[in-house]
Design a protein around this motif. Structure first.
Motif, PDB file in Angstrom:
ATOM      1  N   LEU A 124      39.227  43.458  -8.310  1.00  0.00           N
ATOM      2  CA  LEU A 124      38.319  43.838  -7.994  1.00  0.00           C
ATOM      3  C   LEU A 124      38.471  44.734  -5.789  1.00  0.00           C
ATOM      4  CD1 LEU A 124      36.311  41.682  -9.138  1.00  0.00           C
ATOM      5  CD2 LEU A 124      36.683  43.979 -10.967  1.00  0.00           C
ATOM      6  N   ASP A 125      39.331  43.624  -4.946  1.00  0.00           N
ATOM      7  CA  ASP A 125      39.051  43.660  -3.792  1.00  0.00           C
ATOM      8  C   ASP A 125      40.695  43.505  -3.616  1.00  0.00           C
ATOM      9  OD1 ASP A 125      38.784  44.670  -1.906  1.00  0.00           O
ATOM     10  OD2 ASP A 125      37.755  42.603  -0.844  1.00  0.00           O
ATOM     11  N   PRO A 126      41.469  44.361  -3.222  1.00  0.00           N
ATOM     12  CA  PRO A 126      43.075  44.488  -2.902  1.00  0.00           C
ATOM     13  C   PRO A 126      43.035  43.655  -1.705  1.00  0.00           C
ATOM     14  CG  PRO A 126      42.356  46.243  -3.232  1.00  0.00           C
ATOM     15  CD  PRO A 126      41.687  45.742  -3.965  1.00  0.00           C
ATOM     16  N   SER A 127      41.606  43.818  -1.218  1.00  0.00           N
ATOM     17  CA  SER A 127      42.450  42.864   0.506  1.00  0.00           C
ATOM     18  C   SER A 127      42.619  41.635  -0.083  1.00  0.00           C
ATOM     19  CB  SER A 127      41.629  43.952   1.610  1.00  0.00           C
ATOM     20  OG  SER A 127      40.038  43.341   0.904  1.00  0.00           O
ATOM     21  N   PRO A 128      43.689  41.006   1.294  1.00  0.00           N
ATOM     22  CA  PRO A 128      43.288  39.734   1.082  1.00  0.00           C
ATOM     23  C   PRO A 128      42.536  39.431   2.566  1.00  0.00           C
ATOM     24  CG  PRO A 128      44.915  41.023   3.049  1.00  0.00           C
ATOM     25  CD  PRO A 128      44.340  41.886   2.142  1.00  0.00           C
ATOM     26  N   LEU A 129      41.278  38.041   1.711  1.00  0.00           N
ATOM     27  CA  LEU A 129      40.340  37.736   2.427  1.00  0.00           C
ATOM     28  C   LEU A 129      40.575  36.405   2.992  1.00  0.00           C
ATOM     29  CD1 LEU A 129      37.547  38.904  -0.588  1.00  0.00           C
ATOM     30  CD2 LEU A 129      37.845  39.965   1.754  1.00  0.00           C
ATOM     31  N   GLU A 130      41.939  35.999   2.643  1.00  0.00           N
ATOM     32  CA  GLU A 130      42.013  34.661   2.723  1.00  0.00           C
ATOM     33  C   GLU A 130      42.306  34.231   4.130  1.00  0.00           C
ATOM     34  OE1 GLU A 130      45.802  36.729   1.766  1.00  0.00           O
ATOM     35  OE2 GLU A 130      43.444  36.107   0.226  1.00  0.00           O
ATOM     36  N   HIS A 131      42.577  35.154   4.537  1.00  0.00           N
ATOM     37  CA  HIS A 131      42.868  35.304   6.325  1.00  0.00           C
ATOM     38  C   HIS A 131      42.050  34.735   7.159  1.00  0.00           C
ATOM     39  CE1 HIS A 131      46.962  34.935   4.347  1.00  0.00           C
ATOM     40  NE2 HIS A 131      46.687  36.878   4.202  1.00  0.00           N
ATOM     41  N   ASN A 171      53.593  38.141   7.781  1.00  0.00           N
ATOM     42  CA  ASN A 171      54.323  40.119   7.836  1.00  0.00           C
ATOM     43  C   ASN A 171      53.060  40.661   6.315  1.00  0.00           C
ATOM     44  OD1 ASN A 171      55.392  41.233   5.930  1.00  0.00           O
ATOM     45  ND2 ASN A 171      57.219  39.916   5.276  1.00  0.00           N
ATOM     46  N   GLU A 172      52.564  41.238   6.890  1.00  0.00           N
ATOM     47  CA  GLU A 172      51.129  42.211   7.257  1.00  0.00           C
ATOM     48  C   GLU A 172      51.829  42.938   5.523  1.00  0.00           C
ATOM     49  OE1 GLU A 172      48.111  41.599   7.118  1.00  0.00           O
ATOM     50  OE2 GLU A 172      49.041  39.479   9.021  1.00  0.00           O
ATOM     51  N   ARG A 173      52.736  43.368   5.853  1.00  0.00           N
ATOM     52  CA  ARG A 173      53.526  44.677   4.435  1.00  0.00           C
ATOM     53  C   ARG A 173      53.642  43.775   3.330  1.00  0.00           C
ATOM     54  NH1 ARG A 173      55.170  49.431   6.397  1.00  0.00           N
ATOM     55  NH2 ARG A 173      55.606  49.707   8.512  1.00  0.00           N
ATOM     56  N   GLY A 174      54.107  42.392   4.070  1.00  0.00           N
ATOM     57  CA  GLY A 174      54.870  41.197   2.296  1.00  0.00           C
ATOM     58  C   GLY A 174      53.126  41.138   1.957  1.00  0.00           C
ATOM     59  N   ILE A 175      52.660  40.449   2.390  1.00  0.00           N
ATOM     60  CA  ILE A 175      51.504  40.668   1.730  1.00  0.00           C
ATOM     61  C   ILE A 175      50.244  41.213   0.865  1.00  0.00           C
ATOM     62  CG2 ILE A 175      48.866  39.640   2.816  1.00  0.00           C
ATOM     63  CD1 ILE A 175      50.321  38.162   5.955  1.00  0.00           C
ATOM     64  N   HIS A 176      50.428  42.650   2.096  1.00  0.00           N
ATOM     65  CA  HIS A 176      49.834  43.815   1.347  1.00  0.00           C
ATOM     66  C   HIS A 176      49.980  43.957  -0.207  1.00  0.00           C
ATOM     67  CE1 HIS A 176      47.523  46.751   0.806  1.00  0.00           C
ATOM     68  NE2 HIS A 176      48.826  47.839   0.618  1.00  0.00           N
ATOM     69  N   ALA A 177      52.069  43.862  -0.062  1.00  0.00           N
ATOM     70  CA  ALA A 177      52.541  44.308  -1.423  1.00  0.00           C
ATOM     71  C   ALA A 177      52.039  42.660  -2.436  1.00  0.00           C
ATOM     72  CB  ALA A 177      53.714  44.506  -1.218  1.00  0.00           C
ATOM     73  N   ALA A 178      52.215  41.658  -2.100  1.00  0.00           N
ATOM     74  CA  ALA A 178      52.302  40.920  -3.104  1.00  0.00           C
ATOM     75  C   ALA A 178      50.343  41.221  -3.736  1.00  0.00           C
ATOM     76  CB  ALA A 178      52.154  39.385  -2.449  1.00  0.00           C
ATOM     77  N   ARG A 179      49.509  41.360  -2.830  1.00  0.00           N
ATOM     78  CA  ARG A 179      48.524  41.697  -3.181  1.00  0.00           C
ATOM     79  C   ARG A 179      47.949  43.239  -4.185  1.00  0.00           C
ATOM     80  NH1 ARG A 179      44.508  37.842  -3.726  1.00  0.00           N
ATOM     81  NH2 ARG A 179      43.255  39.197  -3.325  1.00  0.00           N
ATOM     82  N   ARG A 180      49.397  43.985  -3.973  1.00  0.00           N
ATOM     83  CA  ARG A 180      49.142  45.186  -4.995  1.00  0.00           C
ATOM     84  C   ARG A 180      49.536  45.088  -6.331  1.00  0.00           C
ATOM     85  NH1 ARG A 180      50.671  50.721  -2.137  1.00  0.00           N
ATOM     86  NH2 ARG A 180      50.525  51.021  -4.404  1.00  0.00           N
ATOM     87  N   ILE A 181      50.228  43.475  -6.288  1.00  0.00           N
ATOM     88  CA  ILE A 181      50.610  43.750  -7.478  1.00  0.00           C
ATOM     89  C   ILE A 181      49.746  43.292  -8.550  1.00  0.00           C
ATOM     90  CG2 ILE A 181      52.831  42.227  -8.781  1.00  0.00           C
ATOM     91  CD1 ILE A 181      54.918  42.418  -5.754  1.00  0.00           C
ATOM     92  N   GLY A 182      48.784  42.398  -7.439  1.00  0.00           N
ATOM     93  CA  GLY A 182      47.802  41.800  -8.428  1.00  0.00           C
ATOM     94  C   GLY A 182      48.397  40.189  -8.444  1.00  0.00           C
ATOM     95  N   MET A 183      48.959  39.375  -7.161  1.00  0.00           N
ATOM     96  CA  MET A 183      48.781  38.050  -7.066  1.00  0.00           C
ATOM     97  C   MET A 183      48.033  37.243  -6.605  1.00  0.00           C
ATOM     98  SD  MET A 183      52.877  37.842  -6.084  1.00  0.00           S
ATOM     99  CE  MET A 183      54.374  37.169  -7.263  1.00  0.00           C
TER     100      MET A 183
END
Length: 195
Positions: free
Chosen positions: A188-195, A147-159
């Motif tokens: 600093l970097d809102p992109s998800p790096l963990e995947h 769920n890329e949209r969900g992942i991106h939204a969580a990161r944008r919130i700062g999670m």
């Protein structure tokens, strides 16, 4: 985003959305969210696709009749109205995560017409403010791995991504956490790096 959040009782307002309690007459708009196969695919098995407006009205009635979580916790369910148009663009909730209900999940679903505009992360950010203003120290988002949209939204919130688990809902889920002390800290970097 912090200056854009106003909490007035159970109504939460940001620059572009108003989170307010659901009403039974919201059923047709809610069906655009929960009746959409594109939305429901990410919610099952916790919630199945809603078949029609009568079933949606009954679901909203059940939400209104029963408290969403333990007394004293910052839980709730809200309709997400787009301020500019006045349309119900989504649904937002803070609910106890199963099985024990100790962790609180920040969740948001948008009607497909509202996707791609950042309204989900704006609603989630507002929910975090509400939870922390009401004494919570941390909130979680659980997201299916694709769920890329969900992942991106969580990161944008700062999670922050804290790992994968099968603890909640019996599914393998990505877990994101936001602590009160980290709310509105610039990323600093809102992109998800963990995947």
């Amino acid at each position: 985003m912090a200056d854009d959040v106003t909490i007035d009782g159970s109504t939460i307002r940001t620059a572009r959305v108003r989170l307010r309690p659901w009403r039974e007459d919201d059923a047709p708009a809610a069906l655009e969210i929960y009746g959409s196969a594109e939305v429901a695919r990410w919610l099952a098995p916790a919630m199945e696709q809603v078949a029609d407006v009568d079933a949606m009205r009954a679901m909203i009635s059940s939400w209104l009749a029963a408290p969403p979580g333990p007394a004293g916790r910052a839980t709730g369910r809200w309709a997400v109205e787009e301020i500019e148009s006045g349309r119900v663009a989504g649904s937002a909730q803070i609910l106890p995560l199963p099985p024990e209900g100790e962790d609180l999940e920040v969740g948001y679903q948008l009607a497909p017409w509202a996707w791609g505009r950042g309204l989900g992360s704006e609603a989630g950010h507002a929910l975090a403010h509400y939870a922390f203003a009401n004494g919570e120290e941390e909130v979680f988002a659980v997201v299916r791995p694709r769920n890329e949209r969900g992942i991106h939204a969580a990161r944008r919130i700062g999670m922050d991504w804290v790992g994968e688990t099968e603890k909640y809902y019996g599914l393998r889920l990505q877990v994101y956490r936001l602590r009160n002390s980290d709310l509105d800290v610039p990323l600093l970097d809102p992109s998800p790096l963990e995947h």
